[in-house]
Design an enzyme around this catalytic site. Structure first.
Site, PDB file in Angstrom:
ATOM      1  N   SER A  38       0.736  -1.090   0.153  1.00 12.43           N
ATOM      2  CA  SER A  38       0.083  -0.060  -0.052  1.00 12.43           C
ATOM      3  C   SER A  38       0.933   1.236  -0.170  1.00 12.43           C
ATOM      4  O   SER A  38       1.403   1.725  -0.960  1.00 12.43           O
ATOM      5  CB  SER A  38      -1.030  -0.140   1.242  1.00 12.43           C
ATOM      6  OG  SER A  38      -2.280   0.666   0.759  1.00 12.43           O
ATOM      7  N   ASP A  69       8.523   5.229 -11.169  1.00 13.01           N
ATOM      8  CA  ASP A  69       8.141   5.776 -12.662  1.00 13.01           C
ATOM      9  C   ASP A  69       8.848   6.996 -13.093  1.00 13.01           C
ATOM     10  O   ASP A  69       8.749   7.291 -14.127  1.00 13.01           O
ATOM     11  CB  ASP A  69       6.553   6.235 -12.257  1.00 13.01           C
ATOM     12  CG  ASP A  69       5.515   4.877 -12.545  1.00 13.01           C
ATOM     13  OD1 ASP A  69       5.802   3.783 -12.741  1.00 13.01           O
ATOM     14  OD2 ASP A  69       4.220   5.193 -12.687  1.00 13.01           O
ATOM     15  N   LYS A  89      -1.432  -4.005  -2.861  1.00 10.59           N
ATOM     16  CA  LYS A  89      -2.575  -3.599  -2.346  1.00 10.59           C
ATOM     17  C   LYS A  89      -2.858  -2.328  -2.994  1.00 10.59           C
ATOM     18  O   LYS A  89      -2.142  -1.421  -2.585  1.00 10.59           O
ATOM     19  CB  LYS A  89      -2.704  -3.443  -1.032  1.00 10.59           C
ATOM     20  CG  LYS A  89      -4.014  -2.915  -0.379  1.00 10.59           C
ATOM     21  CD  LYS A  89      -3.901  -2.706   1.167  1.00 10.59           C
ATOM     22  CE  LYS A  89      -5.050  -2.147   1.481  1.00 10.59           C
ATOM     23  NZ  LYS A  89      -5.162  -0.564   0.979  1.00 10.59           N
TER      24      LYS A  89
END
Length: 441
Positions: A300, A311, A325
Site C-alpha cells: 500500500s 515511474d 494492495k
C-alpha cells in the site's frame, strides 16, 4: 462529519482527518425507484430475521452485538480491507495515531478463522520473540481464536505494559504448533530508523504514521551531516515488510526525493472523485542516488512511494515483488457508534498503472532465499486474499518472498544495494544519481 484516508492494510494502521464530500443522488428514473423498492424489501427481510433471532434463539441475545456482526458481515463481504470499528476499536486506532499503546507490536490479519502475522514491528516483544510474517496464531492464553473476530483477537493480545500473554503459533516447515510467551510493553511506533553504512545512508521505514515524514527528514539531515555531503554516496530506503499507513505520509515521503511531478492519483466510483497529488520543487537529497528495498511484505503506502520513484526514474527498486494492495480506505467516524473503514478508491502510479493484485516489480530482482523454496512457501499477496478487488485488466500475480534475515551478513538484498552504491557491483538497471521530473517513456 470527518473522515480519514489511509493506504495501509493491517490492523494497527494509522489515520489522519479530512473532509467528507456529499454524494450525488440525482437519479430519478423508474429503474431507480424499482431498485429502491427492492432494497427496502431486503431491509424488511433483515428486520424480520433480526426479530426472529431475538425471540427464538436458544439463549438470550445481545442486540448491539447482533447488529455489529451484521454490519461487519456486510463490509467483509466487499473486500478484505473494509470493516466496522466499534467505539473501542476506533479509540484504539486513535491511540495508535498518537504513536503509543500497550501491546505486542505485531501487524495481523485474519485468514481461515485464525490470526495471520503480517509483520512484527521492529524492537517490540513480537519481534524479540521471533514471530515472523506468515506465522499463524491459533490460541491466545490457551483460548482458541477460531470463532473470534479479528478485533476480538487483537483486544486479547493488547493489554497493560508488563503483563504476560501466551500465543500458540503454527509455522510452515514446523509440523507441531509451539507456544511463545511474551510480556506486553508500551509500543512506541518510531516509524523511521537510520544508520551509517560507510559512506551510505541507510534508512528503514517500518510504517507510515503521522510522524514518518518528519522523522525521515531528520534522518536524511543527520546522515548527510554525519557523512558529509561531498562523501555521501547515496541512500538506501528500506521498505521491506512495511504494511503501509497514511496516504498523506506516503505522498510526503515521496515528495522528499522528487523535484516535481505527479506522485499518485486516486480514482473512486465517480469521475469527479479522482484526485492527483503532485510533488513540490526541491529534492532534499540534492539528487543523490537512491535504492529502495522492497519485498512481498511491502504494501500500500510503501507501494505508492516505490511506484512514484520508479515511474519518475528517481530510484532503483531492488528486492522482490511487493504485496499488491492498490486500494485506499477511508475512515468515516460514526459519532458515538465507532467508525466505518471503507474502500473508496483505487490508486494509480504516475504512469497510470494500478498495482492492485499485482504489486510492483523491482528493477533488480534479488531473492533472499532460493526462488523455488520461496515459491513453495506460498507467500501471501493481495491476489490470494479471499474477496480481494480484482485488477483492472484481470491479470493477477501471486505474492513474493518476504523473508528478511536478522543478521546483516545474511541480507543479500541489503548487501547488493551497498555494493551498487559503493561501485563494487555493476548492474545496468542501477540508475546511479540520475533524476527526472518527467516520467520515463
Amino acid at each position: 462529519m470527518n473522515k480519514s484516508v489511509l493506504a495501509g492494510f493491517a490492523v494497527g494502521t494509522l489515520l489522519s482527518f479530512a473532509v467528507i464530500t456529499g454524494m450525488n443522488n440525482g437519479v430519478t428514473d423508474g429503474r431507480a425507484f424499482a431498485n429502491e423498492s427492492n432494497t427496502y424489501r431486503q431491509l424488511n427481510l433483515f428486520g424480520d430475521v433480526f426479530e426472529r433471532v431475538r425471540a427464538a434463539y436458544v439463549e438470550p441475545t445481545d442486540d448491539a452485538k447482533l447488529v455489529e456482526n451484521a454490519i461487519n458481515g456486510m463490509l467483509t463481504s466487499l473486500d478484505p480491507h473494509s470493516s466496522y470499528m466499534n467505539p473501542k476499536t476506533f479509540r484504539d486506532m486513535q491511540v495508535q495515531t498518537r504513536g503509543e499503546f500497550g501491546g505486542l507490536g505485531i501487524e495481523v490479519t485474519m485468514e481461515n478463522g485464525v490470526v495471520k502475522v503480517v509483520t512484527p514491528i521492529d524492537d517490540t516483544p513480537a519481534s524479540r520473540a521471533g514471530l515472523r510474517p506468515n506465522d499463524y496464531i491459533t490460541h491466545i492464553d490457551g483460548t482458541q481464536i477460531l470463532g473470534m473476530t479479528l478485533s476480538d483477537a487483537v483486544d486479547k493480545m493488547r493489554g497493560p505494559a508488563n503483563s504476560a500473554v501466551s500465543l500458540t503459533v503454527m509455522r510452515k516447515g514446523i509440523e507441531e504448533p509451539f507456544e511463545v510467551k511474551l510480556t506486553r510493553a508500551i509500543i512506541t511506533i518510531k516509524s523511521v530508523r537510520f544508520n551509517r553504512e560507510g559512506d551510505i545512508g541507510y534508512i528503514r521505514v517500518t510504517s507510515f504514521n503521522e510522524q514518518t515524514s518528519d522523522l525521515l527528514d531528520n534522518a536524511i539531515s543527520s546522515l548527510t551531516k554525519e557523512i558529509g555531503a561531498a562523501k555521501l554516496r547515496g541512500f538506501i530506503i528500506d521498505l521491506r515488510n512495511n504494511p503501509g499507513g497514511l496516504l498523506d505520509q506516503a505522498i510526503s515521503v515521496s515528495d522528499e526525493f522528487m523535484d516535481g511531478g505527479e506522485i499518485v492519483s486516486t480514482r473512486g466510483r465517480h469521475a469527479e472523485d479522482t484526485q492527483r497529488y503532485n510533488a513540490r520543487r526541491g529534492d532534499v537529497t540534492k539528487g543523490k542516488p537512491i535504492i529502495v528495498l522492497l519485498n512481498g511484505g511491502s504494501a500500500s503506502a510503501s507501494e505508492i512511494v516505490a511506484g512514484a520513484l520508479q515511474d519518475h526514474r528517481r530510484a532503483t527498486i531492488l528486492g522482490t515483488r511487493s504485496f499488491g494492495k492498490g486500494s485506499v480506505q477511508t475512515i468515516i467516524p460514526l459519532g458515538s457508534d465507532g467508525a466505518l473503514r471503507l474502500t473508496t478508491a483505487r490508486y494509480y502510479t504516475p504512469s497510470g498503472r494500478s498495482i492492485q493484485a499485482k504489486g510492483i516489480d523491482p528493477d533488480i530482482v534479488v531473492n533472499q532465499t532460493d526462488p523455488d523454496k520461496a515459491k513453495k512457501a506460498a507467500a501471501i499477496g493481495e491476489s490470494s486474499l479471499p474477496g480481494h478487488l480484482s485488477s483492472d485488466d484481470g491479470e493477477e500475480v501471486a505474492g513474493s518472498d518476504n523473508f528478511v534475515p536478522k543478521d546483516k551478513a545474511d541480507d543479500k538484498q541489503l548487501l547488493y544495494a551497498i555494493d551498487l552504491l559503493n561501485g563494487v557491483r555493476q548492474d545496468a538497471a542501477f540508475l546511479g544519481g540520475r533524476t527526472s521530473s518527467a516520467m520515463a517513456n
